[in-house]
Design an enzyme around this catalytic site. Structure first.
Site, PDB file in Angstrom:
ATOM      1  CG  ASP A  49      -2.616  10.486   1.429  1.00  0.00           C
ATOM      2  OD1 ASP A  49      -2.316  10.391   0.229  1.00  0.00           O
ATOM      3  OD2 ASP A  49      -3.735  10.169   1.876  1.00  0.00           O
TER       4      ASP A  49
ATOM      5  CD  GLU B 171      -6.171   2.861   0.337  1.00  0.00           C
ATOM      6  OE1 GLU B 171      -5.365   2.907  -0.606  1.00  0.00           O
ATOM      7  OE2 GLU B 171      -6.426   3.839   1.054  1.00  0.00           O
TER       8      GLU B 171
ATOM      9  CE  LYS C 236       2.953  11.705  -1.152  1.00  0.00           C
ATOM     10  NZ  LYS C 236       2.207  10.550  -1.623  1.00  0.00           N
TER      11      LYS C 236
ATOM     12  CG  ASP D  62      -2.200   0.748   1.034  1.00  0.00           C
ATOM     13  OD1 ASP D  62      -2.293   1.534   0.069  1.00  0.00           O
ATOM     14  OD2 ASP D  62      -3.125   0.562   1.847  1.00  0.00           O
TER      15      ASP D  62
ATOM     16  CE  LYS E 208      -3.700   3.405   3.136  1.00  0.00           C
ATOM     17  NZ  LYS E 208      -3.247   3.804   1.786  1.00  0.00           N
TER      18      LYS E 208
END
Length: 232
Positions: A89, A109, A127, A86, A100
């Site tokens: 953010d 997710e 990030k 995965d 996220k």
């Protein structure tokens, strides 16, 4: 930022080393980094003749997987998920906690990430943050019927909520048929307490705070190297 695609690809290459022969069921997150990852994963599957079944977390990533010919399954078809790949953010360096939801797939997710035996995150260095919420809003998924009431409650908690809209100015709709509200809380001192308060709001389906879930983070750096962070 011309270095970003190369940094993402370098991090993806290292993260795919997590896909070993004992891995059978893999969850795939959503977003631009995962769209880059899927073709590379397909190449790995073919090169090593692996038998993988993939669980997409959005219609967007399901289409990307379908183009490669890899096998797609529903989470309702499996008893466990061996590995999830995965993005995020934002990643807090000390805890590996995440924000996220930039791709509006946060609920699916989180369902898949929480079910995984191992969660691997792939990001570029933009990030990374010392504290969650520093320059990053927290997305929440909300039922459309309640979105104005929810926004009022979010403001009462000290947040600055904003309904996410598309380029056509209409509300962004998730794959679950809900809205997304981006809430700026500033740097978050206690993410667990905030997550608890957010989830107590009727009409709020899920938060973009992914806490105590991450096993390892692969970070693509602008100089071409890949940094790896692990839970302590």
């Amino acid at each position: 930022m011309s270095w970003v695609p190369a940094a993402k690809k370098a991090a993806i290459a290292k993260a795919l080393e997590e896909v070993r022969e004992d891995v059978r069921i893999v969850g795939i997150g959503s977003g631009t980094t995962l769209e880059l990852l899927v073709p590379e994963l397909a190449n790995l599957v073919k090169a090593k003749d692996l038998e993988l079944k993939l669980i997409p977390t959005s219609q967007q990533i399901e289409k990307a997987i379908a183009k490669t010919g890899l096998t797609i399954v529903s989470p309702n078809d499996v008893s466990q998920i061996d590995l999830v790949l995965d993005g995020a953010d934002q990643v807090e360096t000390q805890t590996l906690d995440l924000i996220k939801g930039g791709g509006a797939a946060l609920t699916r997710e989180k369902i898949v990430d929480c079910a995984a035996r191992k969660l691997i995150i792939v990001v570029d260095e933009r990030k990374i943050a010392r504290r969650l919420g520093s320059g990053q809003a927290v997305p929440v998924e909300v039922i459309p019927f309640a979105h104005r009431l929810v926004m009022g409650r979010l403001a009462e908690l000290g947040g600055k909520p904003e309904l996410r809209r598309s380029k056509r100015s209409s509300p962004v709709i998730t794959d679950n048929g809900n809205f997304v509200i981006d809430v700026n809380f500033g740097p978050i001192k206690d993410a667990h307490a905030l997550d608890y308060r957010l989830k107590s709001i009727p009409g709020l389906v899920e938060t973009g705070l992914f806490l105590d879930l991450t096993d390892r983070v692969y970070i693509g750096l602008r100089d071409g190297r890949v940094k790896v962070l692990e839970t302590k």
